[in-house]
Design an enzyme around this catalytic site. Structure first.
Site, PDB file in Angstrom:
ATOM      1  N   HIS A   1      38.115  39.554  31.546  1.00  0.00           N
ATOM      2  CA  HIS A   1      37.722  39.405  30.140  1.00  0.00           C
ATOM      3  C   HIS A   1      38.889  39.906  29.303  1.00  0.00           C
ATOM      4  CE1 HIS A   1      33.370  38.831  31.139  1.00  0.00           C
ATOM      5  NE2 HIS A   1      33.686  39.597  32.169  1.00  0.00           N
ATOM      6  N   PHE A   2      39.750  38.998  28.858  1.00  0.00           N
ATOM      7  CA  PHE A   2      40.929  39.391  28.094  1.00  0.00           C
ATOM      8  C   PHE A   2      40.657  39.486  26.590  1.00  0.00           C
ATOM      9  CE2 PHE A   2      44.747  38.473  31.121  1.00  0.00           C
ATOM     10  CZ  PHE A   2      44.377  39.566  31.874  1.00  0.00           C
TER      11      PHE A   2
ATOM     12  N   HIS B   1      26.328  35.259  36.969  1.00  0.00           N
ATOM     13  CA  HIS B   1      26.027  36.687  36.819  1.00  0.00           C
ATOM     14  C   HIS B   1      24.545  36.831  37.136  1.00  0.00           C
ATOM     15  CE1 HIS B   1      26.376  40.645  34.437  1.00  0.00           C
ATOM     16  NE2 HIS B   1      25.145  40.584  34.905  1.00  0.00           N
TER      17      HIS B   1
ATOM     18  N   ASP C   1      36.386  41.723  37.386  1.00  0.00           N
ATOM     19  CA  ASP C   1      35.530  41.835  36.195  1.00  0.00           C
ATOM     20  C   ASP C   1      36.185  42.803  35.202  1.00  0.00           C
ATOM     21  OD1 ASP C   1      33.471  41.480  34.404  1.00  0.00           O
ATOM     22  OD2 ASP C   1      32.012  42.702  35.492  1.00  0.00           O
TER      23      ASP C   1
END
Length: 434
Positions: free
Chosen positions: A55-56, A171, A290
Protein backbone atom coordinates in the site's frame (compact mmCIF):
# COMPACT_ATOMS: atom_id res chain seq x y z
CA UNK A 1 28.15 -6.70 -17.49
CA UNK A 2 29.45 -9.88 -15.95
CA UNK A 3 28.69 -10.92 -12.35
CA UNK A 4 31.44 -13.38 -11.58
CA UNK A 5 31.39 -16.39 -9.28
CA UNK A 6 28.13 -15.68 -7.45
CA UNK A 7 26.54 -18.37 -5.29
CA UNK A 8 22.92 -18.94 -6.34
CA UNK A 9 20.14 -19.91 -3.95
CA UNK A 10 20.70 -23.61 -4.60
CA UNK A 11 24.39 -23.33 -3.70
CA UNK A 12 25.79 -23.53 -7.24
CA UNK A 13 28.50 -21.03 -8.17
CA UNK A 14 27.82 -19.35 -11.48
CA UNK A 15 28.75 -16.37 -13.61
CA UNK A 16 25.79 -14.29 -14.79
CA UNK A 17 26.02 -12.08 -17.84
CA UNK A 18 23.61 -9.16 -18.17
CA UNK A 19 23.01 -7.49 -21.51
CA UNK A 20 20.64 -4.57 -21.63
CA UNK A 21 17.59 -5.37 -19.51
CA UNK A 22 17.90 -9.14 -19.51
CA UNK A 23 20.05 -12.03 -18.36
CA UNK A 24 22.04 -13.23 -21.36
CA UNK A 25 24.02 -16.17 -19.95
CA UNK A 26 24.37 -18.21 -16.78
CA UNK A 27 27.35 -20.53 -16.63
CA UNK A 28 30.91 -21.19 -15.47
CA UNK A 29 34.03 -19.30 -16.54
CA UNK A 30 32.23 -16.91 -18.88
CA UNK A 31 34.41 -14.48 -20.80
CA UNK A 32 34.48 -10.86 -19.53
CA UNK A 33 32.84 -8.23 -21.67
CA UNK A 34 33.34 -4.52 -22.29
CA UNK A 35 30.68 -3.46 -19.76
CA UNK A 36 32.75 -4.53 -16.78
CA UNK A 37 32.81 -7.24 -14.14
CA UNK A 38 31.35 -7.41 -10.64
CA UNK A 39 33.25 -9.83 -8.43
CA UNK A 40 30.75 -11.79 -6.31
CA UNK A 41 32.92 -14.53 -4.79
CA UNK A 42 31.53 -15.51 -1.39
CA UNK A 43 28.28 -13.63 -2.00
CA UNK A 44 24.81 -14.92 -2.87
CA UNK A 45 22.82 -13.73 -5.86
CA UNK A 46 19.02 -13.85 -5.72
CA UNK A 47 16.31 -12.86 -8.16
CA UNK A 48 14.69 -9.64 -7.01
CA UNK A 49 11.66 -10.09 -4.80
CA UNK A 50 8.16 -9.60 -6.18
CA UNK A 51 6.09 -8.17 -3.34
CA UNK A 52 2.53 -8.66 -4.59
CA UNK A 53 0.91 -6.79 -1.70
CA UNK A 54 1.85 -3.21 -0.81
CA UNK A 55 0.00 0.00 0.00
CA UNK A 56 2.08 2.92 -1.28
CA UNK A 57 -0.70 5.35 -0.27
CA UNK A 58 -0.83 7.48 -3.40
CA UNK A 59 -3.14 8.97 -4.38
CA UNK A 60 -4.67 10.27 -1.17
CA UNK A 61 -2.22 9.80 1.69
CA UNK A 62 1.26 10.98 0.68
CA UNK A 63 2.13 11.89 4.28
CA UNK A 64 2.26 8.14 5.00
CA UNK A 65 4.22 7.03 1.91
CA UNK A 66 4.74 7.94 -1.73
CA UNK A 67 5.66 5.86 -4.74
CA UNK A 68 9.10 7.45 -4.66
CA UNK A 69 9.80 6.75 -0.98
CA UNK A 70 8.15 3.34 -1.01
CA UNK A 71 10.07 2.18 -4.08
CA UNK A 72 13.38 3.38 -2.63
CA UNK A 73 12.65 1.45 0.56
CA UNK A 74 11.78 -1.60 -1.55
CA UNK A 75 14.98 -1.37 -3.57
CA UNK A 76 17.06 -1.05 -0.39
CA UNK A 77 15.48 -4.31 0.76
CA UNK A 78 15.96 -6.25 -2.49
CA UNK A 79 12.40 -5.89 -3.79
CA UNK A 80 12.33 -5.19 -7.53
CA UNK A 81 8.58 -5.39 -8.23
CA UNK A 82 5.66 -4.25 -6.07
CA UNK A 83 1.91 -4.55 -6.55
CA UNK A 84 -0.20 -1.76 -5.09
CA UNK A 85 -3.62 -2.40 -3.58
CA UNK A 86 -6.78 -0.44 -4.44
CA UNK A 87 -7.74 1.20 -1.10
CA UNK A 88 -6.31 4.62 -1.89
CA UNK A 89 -8.24 7.87 -2.29
CA UNK A 90 -9.84 7.67 -4.76
CA UNK A 91 -10.06 3.86 -4.65
CA UNK A 92 -8.88 2.10 -7.79
CA UNK A 93 -12.33 1.02 -8.95
CA UNK A 94 -12.56 2.60 -12.40
CA UNK A 95 -10.39 3.57 -15.34
CA UNK A 96 -9.83 7.14 -14.26
CA UNK A 97 -8.59 6.09 -10.82
CA UNK A 98 -6.29 3.49 -12.38
CA UNK A 99 -4.81 6.07 -14.74
CA UNK A 100 -4.29 8.53 -11.89
CA UNK A 101 -2.45 5.95 -9.81
CA UNK A 102 -0.32 4.94 -12.79
CA UNK A 103 0.85 8.56 -13.07
CA UNK A 104 2.04 8.44 -9.46
CA UNK A 105 3.67 5.06 -10.08
CA UNK A 106 5.87 6.72 -12.70
CA UNK A 107 7.92 7.99 -9.72
CA UNK A 108 8.86 4.41 -8.79
CA UNK A 109 12.47 3.31 -9.30
CA UNK A 110 11.37 -0.36 -9.44
CA UNK A 111 8.78 -2.18 -11.53
CA UNK A 112 5.19 -2.29 -10.42
CA UNK A 113 1.66 -3.52 -10.87
CA UNK A 114 -1.69 -2.04 -9.87
CA UNK A 115 -4.63 -4.05 -8.56
CA UNK A 116 -8.22 -3.04 -9.17
CA UNK A 117 -10.80 -2.78 -6.40
CA UNK A 118 -14.39 -3.90 -6.00
CA UNK A 119 -17.09 -1.80 -4.33
CA UNK A 120 -20.74 -1.12 -5.08
CA UNK A 121 -19.52 1.81 -7.23
CA UNK A 122 -16.90 0.03 -9.30
CA UNK A 123 -17.04 0.20 -13.09
CA UNK A 124 -15.85 -3.25 -14.18
CA UNK A 125 -16.31 -2.87 -17.93
CA UNK A 126 -13.79 0.00 -17.85
CA UNK A 127 -11.51 -1.15 -15.04
CA UNK A 128 -10.99 -4.64 -16.44
CA UNK A 129 -9.75 -3.16 -19.71
CA UNK A 130 -6.83 -1.54 -17.94
CA UNK A 131 -3.48 -3.27 -17.46
CA UNK A 132 -4.41 -4.66 -14.04
CA UNK A 133 -2.04 -6.93 -12.19
CA UNK A 134 -5.00 -8.60 -10.46
CA UNK A 135 -8.40 -7.77 -9.01
CA UNK A 136 -8.19 -7.21 -5.28
CA UNK A 137 -7.49 -7.40 -2.58
CA UNK A 138 -11.27 -7.83 -2.52
CA UNK A 139 -12.30 -7.16 1.06
CA UNK A 140 -14.80 -9.55 2.64
CA UNK A 141 -14.70 -7.39 5.79
CA UNK A 142 -13.90 -3.71 6.23
CA UNK A 143 -10.27 -2.71 6.64
CA UNK A 144 -8.40 0.51 5.88
CA UNK A 145 -10.50 2.30 3.28
CA UNK A 146 -13.85 0.70 4.22
CA UNK A 147 -14.08 -1.41 1.06
CA UNK A 148 -15.78 -4.49 2.55
CA UNK A 149 -18.40 -6.05 0.25
CA UNK A 150 -21.23 -8.58 0.47
CA UNK A 151 -21.16 -12.13 -0.90
CA UNK A 152 -23.31 -11.41 -3.94
CA UNK A 153 -21.02 -8.63 -5.15
CA UNK A 154 -17.94 -10.77 -4.51
CA UNK A 155 -19.36 -13.60 -6.60
CA UNK A 156 -20.36 -11.22 -9.41
CA UNK A 157 -16.85 -9.72 -9.44
CA UNK A 158 -15.31 -13.18 -9.40
CA UNK A 159 -17.37 -14.20 -12.42
CA UNK A 160 -16.40 -11.09 -14.40
CA UNK A 161 -12.73 -11.39 -13.54
CA UNK A 162 -12.66 -15.06 -14.49
CA UNK A 163 -14.17 -14.25 -17.88
CA UNK A 164 -11.37 -11.72 -18.43
CA UNK A 165 -8.65 -14.06 -17.18
CA UNK A 166 -7.82 -11.84 -14.19
CA UNK A 167 -6.83 -13.43 -10.88
CA UNK A 168 -8.81 -12.32 -7.82
CA UNK A 169 -7.01 -11.77 -4.51
CA UNK A 170 -9.07 -11.90 -1.33
CA UNK A 171 -8.85 -10.30 2.11
CA UNK A 172 -10.64 -13.08 3.95
CA UNK A 173 -12.28 -12.16 7.25
CA UNK A 174 -15.93 -12.77 8.16
CA UNK A 175 -17.24 -9.87 10.26
CA UNK A 176 -20.06 -12.07 11.56
CA UNK A 177 -17.40 -14.08 13.42
CA UNK A 178 -15.83 -11.10 15.17
CA UNK A 179 -15.97 -11.20 18.97
CA UNK A 180 -17.94 -8.15 20.11
CA UNK A 181 -17.19 -8.90 23.77
CA UNK A 182 -13.60 -7.80 23.12
CA UNK A 183 -14.85 -4.26 22.46
CA UNK A 184 -15.05 -3.76 26.20
CA UNK A 185 -11.25 -4.06 26.47
CA UNK A 186 -8.67 -1.35 25.83
CA UNK A 187 -5.40 -3.32 25.90
CA UNK A 188 -3.28 -3.90 22.78
CA UNK A 189 -4.38 -7.54 22.55
CA UNK A 190 -8.05 -6.57 22.25
CA UNK A 191 -7.79 -6.22 18.45
CA UNK A 192 -6.57 -9.80 18.10
CA UNK A 193 -9.33 -10.99 20.43
CA UNK A 194 -11.90 -9.07 18.36
CA UNK A 195 -10.93 -10.15 14.82
CA UNK A 196 -10.82 -13.87 15.57
CA UNK A 197 -8.94 -16.69 13.87
CA UNK A 198 -12.33 -18.31 13.24
CA UNK A 199 -13.34 -15.24 11.21
CA UNK A 200 -10.48 -15.89 8.81
CA UNK A 201 -11.18 -19.60 8.44
CA UNK A 202 -14.87 -18.99 7.75
CA UNK A 203 -14.15 -16.36 5.11
CA UNK A 204 -11.50 -18.48 3.38
CA UNK A 205 -13.99 -21.35 3.25
CA UNK A 206 -16.68 -19.12 1.75
CA UNK A 207 -14.32 -17.61 -0.82
CA UNK A 208 -12.95 -20.98 -1.89
CA UNK A 209 -16.41 -22.50 -2.20
CA UNK A 210 -17.49 -19.62 -4.45
CA UNK A 211 -14.37 -20.00 -6.58
CA UNK A 212 -14.88 -23.75 -6.92
CA UNK A 213 -18.51 -23.26 -8.03
CA UNK A 214 -17.38 -20.90 -10.77
CA UNK A 215 -14.25 -22.70 -11.82
CA UNK A 216 -12.27 -19.63 -10.77
CA UNK A 217 -8.81 -19.20 -9.29
CA UNK A 218 -8.37 -17.00 -6.25
CA UNK A 219 -5.41 -16.02 -4.13
CA UNK A 220 -5.87 -15.53 -0.39
CA UNK A 221 -3.97 -12.50 0.87
CA UNK A 222 -2.11 -12.32 4.19
CA UNK A 223 -3.31 -15.64 5.63
CA UNK A 224 -2.58 -15.51 9.36
CA UNK A 225 -3.79 -18.91 10.59
CA UNK A 226 -2.85 -22.52 9.83
CA UNK A 227 -6.56 -23.25 9.41
CA UNK A 228 -6.96 -20.64 6.67
CA UNK A 229 -3.85 -21.83 4.87
CA UNK A 230 -4.98 -25.46 4.92
CA UNK A 231 -8.50 -24.67 3.71
CA UNK A 232 -7.14 -22.73 0.73
CA UNK A 233 -4.51 -25.36 -0.09
CA UNK A 234 -7.05 -28.18 0.07
CA UNK A 235 -9.24 -26.25 -2.36
CA UNK A 236 -6.35 -25.76 -4.78
CA UNK A 237 -6.07 -22.02 -4.17
CA UNK A 238 -2.89 -20.09 -3.42
CA UNK A 239 -1.89 -18.18 -0.30
CA UNK A 240 0.56 -15.58 0.94
CA UNK A 241 1.89 -14.95 4.45
CA UNK A 242 3.27 -11.65 5.71
CA UNK A 243 6.54 -11.27 7.60
CA UNK A 244 4.65 -10.00 10.65
CA UNK A 245 2.39 -13.05 10.80
CA UNK A 246 5.47 -15.23 10.23
CA UNK A 247 7.67 -13.69 12.92
CA UNK A 248 5.40 -11.86 15.40
CA UNK A 249 2.56 -13.03 17.63
CA UNK A 250 0.24 -11.80 20.34
CA UNK A 251 3.03 -12.21 22.87
CA UNK A 252 4.78 -9.27 21.17
CA UNK A 253 1.86 -6.88 21.66
CA UNK A 254 2.99 -5.86 25.13
CA UNK A 255 5.99 -4.22 23.50
CA UNK A 256 4.39 -3.16 20.20
CA UNK A 257 1.17 -1.75 21.65
CA UNK A 258 -1.05 -0.18 19.00
CA UNK A 259 1.86 -0.28 16.53
CA UNK A 260 1.07 -4.00 16.34
CA UNK A 261 -2.50 -3.49 15.13
CA UNK A 262 -3.13 -4.80 11.62
CA UNK A 263 -5.79 -6.72 9.65
CA UNK A 264 -5.86 -9.64 10.05
CA UNK A 265 -4.35 -9.27 13.52
CA UNK A 266 -1.47 -11.06 15.17
CA UNK A 267 -2.30 -14.57 16.40
CA UNK A 268 -1.23 -16.68 19.34
CA UNK A 269 2.34 -17.99 19.35
CA UNK A 270 1.23 -21.58 18.72
CA UNK A 271 -0.59 -20.54 15.56
CA UNK A 272 2.40 -18.46 14.48
CA UNK A 273 4.67 -21.49 14.73
CA UNK A 274 2.21 -23.57 12.73
CA UNK A 275 2.07 -20.89 10.03
CA UNK A 276 5.89 -20.89 9.96
CA UNK A 277 5.87 -24.68 9.46
CA UNK A 278 3.60 -24.28 6.44
CA UNK A 279 5.87 -21.64 4.96
CA UNK A 280 8.82 -23.99 5.32
CA UNK A 281 7.11 -27.15 3.99
CA UNK A 282 5.70 -25.58 0.81
CA UNK A 283 2.02 -25.34 1.73
CA UNK A 284 2.23 -21.53 1.57
CA UNK A 285 2.96 -20.20 -1.91
CA UNK A 286 4.60 -16.87 -1.22
CA UNK A 287 5.59 -14.16 1.21
CA UNK A 288 4.10 -10.70 0.67
CA UNK A 289 4.42 -7.79 3.06
CA UNK A 290 1.05 -6.03 3.15
CA UNK A 291 3.31 -2.99 3.59
CA UNK A 292 0.79 -0.55 5.09
CA UNK A 293 2.56 2.50 6.54
CA UNK A 294 1.02 5.01 8.93
CA UNK A 295 2.81 7.76 10.80
CA UNK A 296 3.91 7.40 14.41
CA UNK A 297 1.39 10.06 15.39
CA UNK A 298 -1.47 8.14 13.77
CA UNK A 299 -0.50 4.83 15.38
CA UNK A 300 -0.06 6.40 18.83
CA UNK A 301 -3.76 6.18 19.67
CA UNK A 302 -6.12 3.81 21.47
CA UNK A 303 -6.42 0.27 20.15
CA UNK A 304 -9.85 1.15 18.72
CA UNK A 305 -8.72 4.39 17.07
CA UNK A 306 -5.26 3.53 15.72
CA UNK A 307 -5.21 2.66 12.00
CA UNK A 308 -4.40 -0.90 11.00
CA UNK A 309 -1.17 -1.71 9.23
CA UNK A 310 2.61 -1.96 9.56
CA UNK A 311 5.51 -1.25 7.17
CA UNK A 312 7.58 -4.13 5.85
CA UNK A 313 8.74 -3.76 2.24
CA UNK A 314 12.35 -2.90 3.12
CA UNK A 315 12.81 -5.56 5.79
CA UNK A 316 11.04 -8.64 4.40
CA UNK A 317 13.80 -10.19 2.30
CA UNK A 318 16.54 -9.28 4.82
CA UNK A 319 14.53 -10.96 7.58
CA UNK A 320 13.96 -14.11 5.53
CA UNK A 321 17.65 -14.33 4.64
CA UNK A 322 18.56 -14.04 8.30
CA UNK A 323 16.11 -16.84 9.08
CA UNK A 324 17.64 -19.00 6.35
CA UNK A 325 21.11 -18.55 7.88
CA UNK A 326 19.91 -20.53 10.91
CA UNK A 327 19.71 -24.26 10.09
CA UNK A 328 17.33 -24.80 13.00
CA UNK A 329 14.53 -22.86 11.27
CA UNK A 330 14.24 -25.32 8.37
CA UNK A 331 13.95 -22.37 5.97
CA UNK A 332 16.44 -22.72 3.11
CA UNK A 333 17.78 -20.15 0.66
CA UNK A 334 16.06 -22.04 -2.15
CA UNK A 335 12.76 -21.80 -0.33
CA UNK A 336 13.29 -18.06 0.21
CA UNK A 337 13.92 -17.67 -3.54
CA UNK A 338 10.71 -19.52 -4.37
CA UNK A 339 8.59 -17.70 -1.78
CA UNK A 340 9.74 -14.25 -2.87
CA UNK A 341 10.40 -14.53 -6.59
CA UNK A 342 9.73 -17.75 -8.50
CA UNK A 343 6.30 -18.53 -7.06
CA UNK A 344 4.82 -15.00 -7.29
CA UNK A 345 5.93 -14.86 -10.93
CA UNK A 346 4.29 -18.22 -11.64
CA UNK A 347 1.07 -17.67 -9.70
CA UNK A 348 0.42 -14.27 -11.27
CA UNK A 349 1.75 -15.18 -14.73
CA UNK A 350 4.67 -12.76 -14.98
CA UNK A 351 7.02 -14.96 -17.03
CA UNK A 352 9.78 -12.37 -17.41
CA UNK A 353 10.35 -12.18 -13.64
CA UNK A 354 11.33 -14.44 -10.77
CA UNK A 355 14.33 -16.47 -11.94
CA UNK A 356 18.00 -16.14 -12.79
CA UNK A 357 17.80 -17.64 -16.26
CA UNK A 358 18.72 -16.48 -19.77
CA UNK A 359 16.00 -14.31 -21.26
CA UNK A 360 14.53 -13.24 -17.91
CA UNK A 361 14.61 -9.66 -16.69
CA UNK A 362 17.88 -8.89 -14.93
CA UNK A 363 16.23 -8.20 -11.57
CA UNK A 364 19.05 -9.19 -9.23
CA UNK A 365 20.05 -8.79 -5.60
CA UNK A 366 23.53 -9.45 -4.20
CA UNK A 367 23.87 -10.24 -0.49
CA UNK A 368 26.57 -11.32 1.93
CA UNK A 369 24.87 -13.91 4.12
CA UNK A 370 27.89 -14.26 6.39
CA UNK A 371 26.98 -11.04 8.22
CA UNK A 372 23.79 -9.67 9.75
CA UNK A 373 22.71 -6.17 10.75
CA UNK A 374 20.24 -5.14 13.44
CA UNK A 375 17.18 -3.43 11.99
CA UNK A 376 16.91 0.18 13.13
CA UNK A 377 14.07 2.45 12.03
CA UNK A 378 16.48 5.34 11.59
CA UNK A 379 18.35 3.41 8.90
CA UNK A 380 15.27 2.63 6.81
CA UNK A 381 13.87 4.63 3.91
CA UNK A 382 10.09 4.44 4.28
CA UNK A 383 8.45 7.76 5.11
CA UNK A 384 6.56 6.45 8.14
CA UNK A 385 9.70 6.34 10.29
CA UNK A 386 9.17 3.14 12.30
CA UNK A 387 9.22 -0.65 12.05
CA UNK A 388 7.70 -3.50 14.08
CA UNK A 389 11.00 -5.36 13.62
CA UNK A 390 13.25 -2.99 15.57
CA UNK A 391 16.33 -4.92 16.75
CA UNK A 392 15.73 -8.03 14.58
CA UNK A 393 18.75 -9.47 12.77
CA UNK A 394 18.68 -9.05 8.99
CA UNK A 395 20.78 -9.54 5.86
CA UNK A 396 20.45 -6.42 3.71
CA UNK A 397 21.47 -6.27 0.04
CA UNK A 398 24.80 -4.91 -1.11
CA UNK A 399 23.07 -3.82 -4.29
CA UNK A 400 19.81 -4.18 -6.19
CA UNK A 401 19.39 -4.23 -9.97
CA UNK A 402 16.15 -3.78 -11.95
CA UNK A 403 16.14 -4.87 -15.59
CA UNK A 404 19.89 -4.52 -15.82
CA UNK A 405 20.11 -1.11 -14.15
CA UNK A 406 21.65 -0.67 -10.73
CA UNK A 407 19.03 1.16 -8.65
CA UNK A 408 20.56 0.84 -5.18
CA UNK A 409 23.95 0.30 -3.53
CA UNK A 410 24.60 0.03 0.19
CA UNK A 411 27.55 2.17 1.22
CA UNK A 412 29.27 2.43 4.58
CA UNK A 413 28.82 6.21 4.54
CA UNK A 414 25.54 6.70 2.70
CA UNK A 415 23.14 4.50 0.77
CA UNK A 416 23.09 5.37 -2.92
CA UNK A 417 20.01 5.35 -5.14
CA UNK A 418 20.23 5.72 -8.91
CA UNK A 419 17.71 7.31 -11.22
CA UNK A 420 15.55 4.71 -12.93
CA UNK A 421 11.91 4.61 -14.00
CA UNK A 422 10.04 1.45 -13.17
CA UNK A 423 7.44 0.02 -15.53
CA UNK A 424 4.10 -1.72 -15.28
CA UNK A 425 4.95 -5.42 -15.51
CA UNK A 426 1.75 -5.99 -17.49
CA UNK A 427 3.14 -3.76 -20.28
CA UNK A 428 6.11 -6.05 -20.85
CA UNK A 429 4.69 -7.71 -23.96
CA UNK A 430 4.02 -4.36 -25.62
CA UNK A 431 0.40 -5.13 -26.42
CA UNK A 432 -2.19 -2.38 -26.20
CA UNK A 433 -5.75 -3.07 -25.13
CA UNK A 434 -8.34 -1.23 -27.18
Amino acid sequence: MLIRNATLADGRQRDVRVRGETIAEVGRDLEPDDEGTIEATGKRLFPGMMDVHVHFRQPGYPHKETWESGSRAAAAGGVTTVVDQPNTDPPTIDGEAFDQKAEFAADSIIDWGINGGVTADWIPNVLLRRRLFALGEVFLADSTGDMGIETALFEAALELATEEGVTVTVHAEDADRFNDDARARDDADAWSAYRTAEAEAAAVTRACEAAERMGARIHIAHTSTPEGIDIAADAGMTTEVTPHHLLLSRKDLGELGTFGRMNPPLRREKRRREVYDRVVDGTVDMIATDHAPHTREEKDASIWDAPSGVPGVETVLPLLLAEARDPDTGLTYERVRDLTAANPADVFDVPQKGRIEPGKDADLVLVDTTETTEIRAGDLHTDCGWTPFEGFEAVFPEWTMVRGTMVYERDSDEDVFYGHQGENVRDADGEVLE
